[in-house]
Design an enzyme around this catalytic site. Structure first.
Site, PDB file in Angstrom:
ATOM      1  CB  ILE A 125      -0.458  -1.433  -5.725  1.00  0.00           C
ATOM      2  CG1 ILE A 125      -1.223  -2.425  -6.991  1.00  0.00           C
ATOM      3  CG2 ILE A 125       0.124  -2.388  -4.681  1.00  0.00           C
ATOM      4  CD1 ILE A 125      -0.206  -3.112  -7.431  1.00  0.00           C
ATOM      5  CG  ASP A 126      -1.402   4.205  -5.280  1.00  0.00           C
ATOM      6  OD1 ASP A 126      -2.253   3.894  -4.243  1.00  0.00           O
ATOM      7  OD2 ASP A 126      -0.272   4.842  -5.062  1.00  0.00           O
ATOM      8  CE  LYS A 127      -6.328   4.944 -13.852  1.00  0.00           C
ATOM      9  NZ  LYS A 127      -6.930   5.900 -14.307  1.00  0.00           N
ATOM     10  NE  ARG A 163       2.100   8.460  -6.023  1.00  0.00           N
ATOM     11  CZ  ARG A 163       0.440   8.583  -6.353  1.00  0.00           C
ATOM     12  NH1 ARG A 163      -0.489   7.903  -5.839  1.00  0.00           N
ATOM     13  NH2 ARG A 163       0.242   9.751  -6.781  1.00  0.00           N
TER      14      ARG A 163
END
Length: 301
Positions: A133-135, A234
């Protein structure tokens, strides 16, 4: 392993990604670049075109020794057994080492906590990491302790039987209470760091969403991923005109409500255990940054 091409004109890297379990196209290209694939007895190029009946021989090299500094850090482990663990990643923590992040990632912390008790399928930079998962996305992440569990979990990701549910605050209001975004996602044509909805060099992407709460100018939605493309929620939310609050890459360029990064949380993860096939359901409560946004929105009603 020996394979035989079953149709004419397909690229070799695409063929390997299609026919070899848990193989991605980028993984196939790495094998080809490393000289681990032959085509009809000769060294193969990744852009080689196949003819039906061509013989493809490939080997998968042993994982390289991990040369990453183990780093002590708090890990919020919400489920663990001999085969795997699920942890609740905080917002701002990078998952694996990359440029600018060599010793402060989740992988560094996992190596400190587990040592060599991590699968090696994803190579030396991503030991144990089944998905990422993204930062700046918080929430649940599955980590495999051995190659057996890694392969099973990866296959569940591929066939969409691992259910991942996210909470998000998005901009704007919805008329409907639920819906589905079915739009292919690929690399942005001019900005290689971004993804976009496109028909060119893209992959199928499906996101199901439902409204949790409506506020003035914003909506709390729950999103369930049917596929798992980079930045999928997103990109899809921005595509339908409701970018994620704080997402200055795909949405509004100025921070709002104190959020300068996306308000997105992986709140639920459900899968079948790779060893006994029993269902495992793990949940992570909304983090403080998320509840603070909701409190602000409540006051704006």
């Amino acid at each position: 392993m020996i394979l035989y091409a079953d149709e004419n004109g397909e690229r070799l890297d695409s063929f390997l990604a299609r026919t070899v379990e848990n193989m991605t196209r980028s993984g196939a290209q790495k094998l080809l670049d490393g000289g681990f694939v032959t085509l009809n007895g000769k060294a193969a190029k990744k852009n080689a075109r196949l003819s039906a009946g061509d013989e493809i021989v490939f080997t998968i090299p042993e994982p390289k020794e991990v040369d990453i500094l183990p780093t002590q850090m708090p890990l919020d482990i919400v489920y663990e057994d001999e085969d795997l663990l699920v942890l609740n990643k905080p917002k701002g923590l990078v998952v694996h080492p990359a440029a600018g992040h060599s010793d402060d990632t989740l992988v560094n912390g996992l190596l400190y906590a587990l040592g060599d008790k991590l699968s090696g399928i994803n190579g030396e930079l991503r030991p144990g990491i089944v998905h990422r998962i993204d930062k700046d996305t918080s929430g649940l992440l599955a980590v495999a302790k051995n190659d057996f569990s890694h392969r099973i979990l990866a296959s569940q990701l591929k066939d969409h039987t691992m259910a991942r549910t996210y909470e998000a605050i998005v901009c704007g209001s919805f008329r409907e209470d639920s819906g589905t975004v079915c739009a292919p996602i690929g690399r942005h044509p001019s900005d290689r760091k971004k993804m976009c909805v496109t028909e060119r060099n893209s992959k199928e992407a499906v996101t199901h969403w439902e409204v949790v709460a409506r506020y003035r100018g914003y909506t709390h939605v729950r999103c369930r991923l049917e596929t798992g493309r980079t930045h999928q929620i997103r990109v899809h939310m921005a595509h339908i005109g409701h970018p994620v609050l704080g997402d200055t890459v795909y949405g509004r360029k100025k921070p709002e409500l104190g959020q300068s990064s996306q308000c997105l949380h992986a709140g639920a993860l459900c899968f079948r255990h790779p060893r006994n096939e029993q269902p495992v359901m793990v949940f992570a409560p909304l983090p403080e940054y998320f509840t603070q946004v909701i409190e602000k929105l409540e006051r704006m009603r």
